[in-house]
Design a protein around this motif. Structure first.
Motif, PDB file in Angstrom:
ATOM      1  N   GLY A 157     -26.049   3.312  68.690  1.00 48.74           N
ATOM      2  CA  GLY A 157     -25.782   1.889  68.585  1.00 48.74           C
ATOM      3  C   GLY A 157     -25.132   1.532  67.277  1.00 48.74           C
ATOM      4  O   GLY A 157     -25.112   2.311  66.329  1.00 48.74           O
ATOM      5  N   ARG A 158     -24.588   0.319  67.275  1.00 51.61           N
ATOM      6  CA  ARG A 158     -23.898  -0.184  66.094  1.00 51.61           C
ATOM      7  C   ARG A 158     -24.234  -1.660  65.948  1.00 51.61           C
ATOM      8  O   ARG A 158     -24.302  -2.387  66.934  1.00 51.61           O
ATOM      9  N   ALA A 159     -24.435  -2.109  64.717  1.00 52.26           N
ATOM     10  CA  ALA A 159     -24.726  -3.514  64.458  1.00 52.26           C
ATOM     11  C   ALA A 159     -23.984  -3.944  63.204  1.00 52.26           C
ATOM     12  O   ALA A 159     -23.808  -3.152  62.277  1.00 52.26           O
ATOM     13  N   PHE A 160     -23.510  -5.201  63.193  1.00 51.70           N
ATOM     14  CA  PHE A 160     -22.896  -5.697  61.972  1.00 51.70           C
ATOM     15  C   PHE A 160     -23.175  -7.176  61.787  1.00 51.70           C
ATOM     16  O   PHE A 160     -23.441  -7.910  62.736  1.00 51.70           O
ATOM     17  N   THR A 161     -23.119  -7.578  60.529  1.00 52.44           N
ATOM     18  CA  THR A 161     -23.350  -8.973  60.174  1.00 52.44           C
ATOM     19  C   THR A 161     -22.470  -9.324  58.985  1.00 52.44           C
ATOM     20  O   THR A 161     -21.971  -8.435  58.283  1.00 52.44           O
ATOM     21  N   GLN A 162     -22.278 -10.619  58.769  1.00 52.91           N
ATOM     22  CA  GLN A 162     -21.482 -11.093  57.642  1.00 52.91           C
ATOM     23  C   GLN A 162     -22.272 -12.150  56.879  1.00 52.91           C
ATOM     24  O   GLN A 162     -23.013 -12.930  57.474  1.00 52.91           O
ATOM     25  N   ALA A 163     -22.103 -12.173  55.561  1.00 51.47           N
ATOM     26  CA  ALA A 163     -22.763 -13.168  54.718  1.00 51.47           C
ATOM     27  C   ALA A 163     -21.926 -13.382  53.472  1.00 51.47           C
ATOM     28  O   ALA A 163     -21.134 -12.515  53.086  1.00 51.47           O
ATOM     29  N   ARG A 164     -22.091 -14.523  52.843  1.00 55.31           N
ATOM     30  CA  ARG A 164     -21.401 -14.816  51.596  1.00 55.31           C
ATOM     31  C   ARG A 164     -21.964 -13.947  50.468  1.00 55.31           C
ATOM     32  O   ARG A 164     -23.173 -13.768  50.349  1.00 55.31           O
ATOM     33  N   GLU A 165     -21.083 -13.427  49.640  1.00 53.61           N
ATOM     34  CA  GLU A 165     -21.498 -12.626  48.495  1.00 53.61           C
ATOM     35  C   GLU A 165     -22.423 -13.455  47.603  1.00 53.61           C
ATOM     36  O   GLU A 165     -22.185 -14.630  47.355  1.00 53.61           O
ATOM     37  N   GLY A 166     -23.508 -12.843  47.151  1.00 52.95           N
ATOM     38  CA  GLY A 166     -24.441 -13.523  46.276  1.00 52.95           C
ATOM     39  C   GLY A 166     -25.592 -14.206  46.992  1.00 52.95           C
ATOM     40  O   GLY A 166     -26.552 -14.618  46.361  1.00 52.95           O
ATOM     41  N   THR A 167     -25.512 -14.318  48.321  1.00 50.08           N
ATOM     42  CA  THR A 167     -26.619 -14.926  49.069  1.00 50.08           C
ATOM     43  C   THR A 167     -27.653 -13.848  49.380  1.00 50.08           C
ATOM     44  O   THR A 167     -27.331 -12.649  49.394  1.00 50.08           O
ATOM     45  N   PRO A 168     -28.908 -14.235  49.641  1.00 50.32           N
ATOM     46  CA  PRO A 168     -29.930 -13.235  49.967  1.00 50.32           C
ATOM     47  C   PRO A 168     -29.529 -12.353  51.156  1.00 50.32           C
ATOM     48  O   PRO A 168     -29.786 -11.146  51.142  1.00 50.32           O
ATOM     49  N   ALA A 169     -28.891 -12.936  52.167  1.00 50.61           N
ATOM     50  CA  ALA A 169     -28.528 -12.174  53.372  1.00 50.61           C
ATOM     51  C   ALA A 169     -27.504 -11.085  53.089  1.00 50.61           C
ATOM     52  O   ALA A 169     -27.346 -10.154  53.877  1.00 50.61           O
ATOM     53  N   ALA A 170     -26.799 -11.175  51.960  1.00 48.59           N
ATOM     54  CA  ALA A 170     -25.792 -10.161  51.612  1.00 48.59           C
ATOM     55  C   ALA A 170     -26.385  -9.015  50.801  1.00 48.59           C
ATOM     56  O   ALA A 170     -25.711  -8.016  50.567  1.00 48.59           O
ATOM     57  N   GLN A 171     -27.638  -9.133  50.373  1.00 53.34           N
ATOM     58  CA  GLN A 171     -28.268  -8.078  49.581  1.00 53.34           C
ATOM     59  C   GLN A 171     -28.544  -6.861  50.465  1.00 53.34           C
ATOM     60  O   GLN A 171     -28.991  -6.998  51.600  1.00 53.34           O
ATOM     61  N   PRO A 172     -28.289  -5.642  49.964  1.00 51.68           N
ATOM     62  CA  PRO A 172     -28.450  -4.435  50.788  1.00 51.68           C
ATOM     63  C   PRO A 172     -29.817  -4.297  51.440  1.00 51.68           C
ATOM     64  O   PRO A 172     -29.918  -3.947  52.617  1.00 51.68           O
ATOM     65  N   GLY A 173     -30.907  -4.580  50.700  1.00 51.84           N
ATOM     66  CA  GLY A 173     -32.249  -4.424  51.261  1.00 51.84           C
ATOM     67  C   GLY A 173     -32.493  -5.348  52.443  1.00 51.84           C
ATOM     68  O   GLY A 173     -33.009  -4.928  53.485  1.00 51.84           O
ATOM     69  N   ILE A 174     -32.113  -6.614  52.291  1.00 49.97           N
ATOM     70  CA  ILE A 174     -32.311  -7.588  53.366  1.00 49.97           C
ATOM     71  C   ILE A 174     -31.391  -7.282  54.537  1.00 49.97           C
ATOM     72  O   ILE A 174     -31.793  -7.331  55.699  1.00 49.97           O
ATOM     73  N   ALA A 175     -30.130  -6.949  54.230  1.00 46.85           N
ATOM     74  CA  ALA A 175     -29.174  -6.626  55.293  1.00 46.85           C
ATOM     75  C   ALA A 175     -29.623  -5.403  56.084  1.00 46.85           C
ATOM     76  O   ALA A 175     -29.546  -5.378  57.315  1.00 46.85           O
ATOM     77  N   ALA A 176     -30.118  -4.375  55.393  1.00 46.43           N
ATOM     78  CA  ALA A 176     -30.562  -3.150  56.062  1.00 46.43           C
ATOM     79  C   ALA A 176     -31.708  -3.435  57.025  1.00 46.43           C
ATOM     80  O   ALA A 176     -31.707  -2.967  58.172  1.00 46.43           O
ATOM     81  N   GLN A 177     -32.693  -4.207  56.583  1.00 49.97           N
ATOM     82  CA  GLN A 177     -33.834  -4.527  57.444  1.00 49.97           C
ATOM     83  C   GLN A 177     -33.407  -5.344  58.656  1.00 49.97           C
ATOM     84  O   GLN A 177     -33.842  -5.090  59.771  1.00 49.97           O
ATOM     85  N   LYS A 178     -32.545  -6.341  58.416  1.00 44.27           N
ATOM     86  CA  LYS A 178     -32.110  -7.208  59.510  1.00 44.27           C
ATOM     87  C   LYS A 178     -31.287  -6.427  60.537  1.00 44.27           C
ATOM     88  O   LYS A 178     -31.482  -6.560  61.745  1.00 44.27           O
ATOM     89  N   LEU A 179     -30.380  -5.580  60.064  1.00 42.72           N
ATOM     90  CA  LEU A 179     -29.539  -4.789  60.966  1.00 42.72           C
ATOM     91  C   LEU A 179     -30.372  -3.783  61.760  1.00 42.72           C
ATOM     92  O   LEU A 179     -30.201  -3.641  62.969  1.00 42.72           O
TER      93      LEU A 179
END
Length: 198
Positions: A157-179
């Protein structure tokens, strides 16, 4: 009295804004038949992963956690396991104000003449008072599970998301968990269909 009414309203709006600030994740999965739902699995780096390095551990840990929730037993990569989960990820940056195709977003200008001979001109302009617009960060996670005995792929499988740089959702730890949660949650999921997970 007015302060007492404003504060709860402000807090409610702030919390509502936080709830809607989390970007959705697009997920696509593929599998044949009814893939395994248990067994030992070792998480390894996908060959030729473009973003190899220390950040890989963040994504590997998130995937391992979700595989355990799905019913697998995680073991160290050096251990002989029944299954291997290959993990790859990529983060890319795109300047704000550009579309998904990489081209600049155009600004529309319109004009017209009214019934009394008056002319009108409308221009839409966006002004950023906080300086240069933040870049858009696209994060993609790819996972492939295969049987170690014969290297047959049972699920991917593959998953992707987009977020503004500097927002919590763009941080690697949060993005990794969400994805990882969006991709492996509900394992194995419907094969061959792209869904949006909010």
């Amino acid at each position: 009295m007015m302060k007492q009414m404003i504060l709860p309203s402000f807090l409610a709006l702030s919390l509502a804004g936080c709830a809607t600030a989390v970007p959705p994740v697009e997920v696509t999965r593929f599998h044949v038949g009814n893939p395994a739902r248990s067994g030992t699995v070792a998480v390894e780096e996908m060959p030729a992963n473009p973003d190899a390095g220390l950040e890989f551990r963040t994504y590997a840990a998130a995937v391992e956690q979700e595989l355990q929730r799905a019913g697998f037993s995680a073991v160290p990569a050096v251990t002989r396991s029944e299954y291997v989960a290959s993990v790859g990820f990529r983060r890319s940056f795109r300047p704000a104000g550009y579309g998904n195709d990489g081209r600049p977003v155009s600004v529309g200008v319109g004009g017209g003449v009214g019934s009394g001979g008056y002319s009108g001109l409308g221009v839409g302009i966006g002004i950023n008072l906080s300086g240069r617009p933040k870049d858009v960060v696209t994060t993609e996670l790819q996972v492939q599970i295969r049987r170690r005995s014969d290297s047959t792929t049972i699920w991917e499988g593959r998953a992707f998301t987009q977020a503004r740089e500097g927002t919590p959702a763009a941080q690697p730890g949060i993005a990794a968990q969400k994805l990882a949660n969006a991709l492996i949650g509900g394992y194995p999921g419907e094969s061959g269909r792209t869904i949006t997970v909010k």
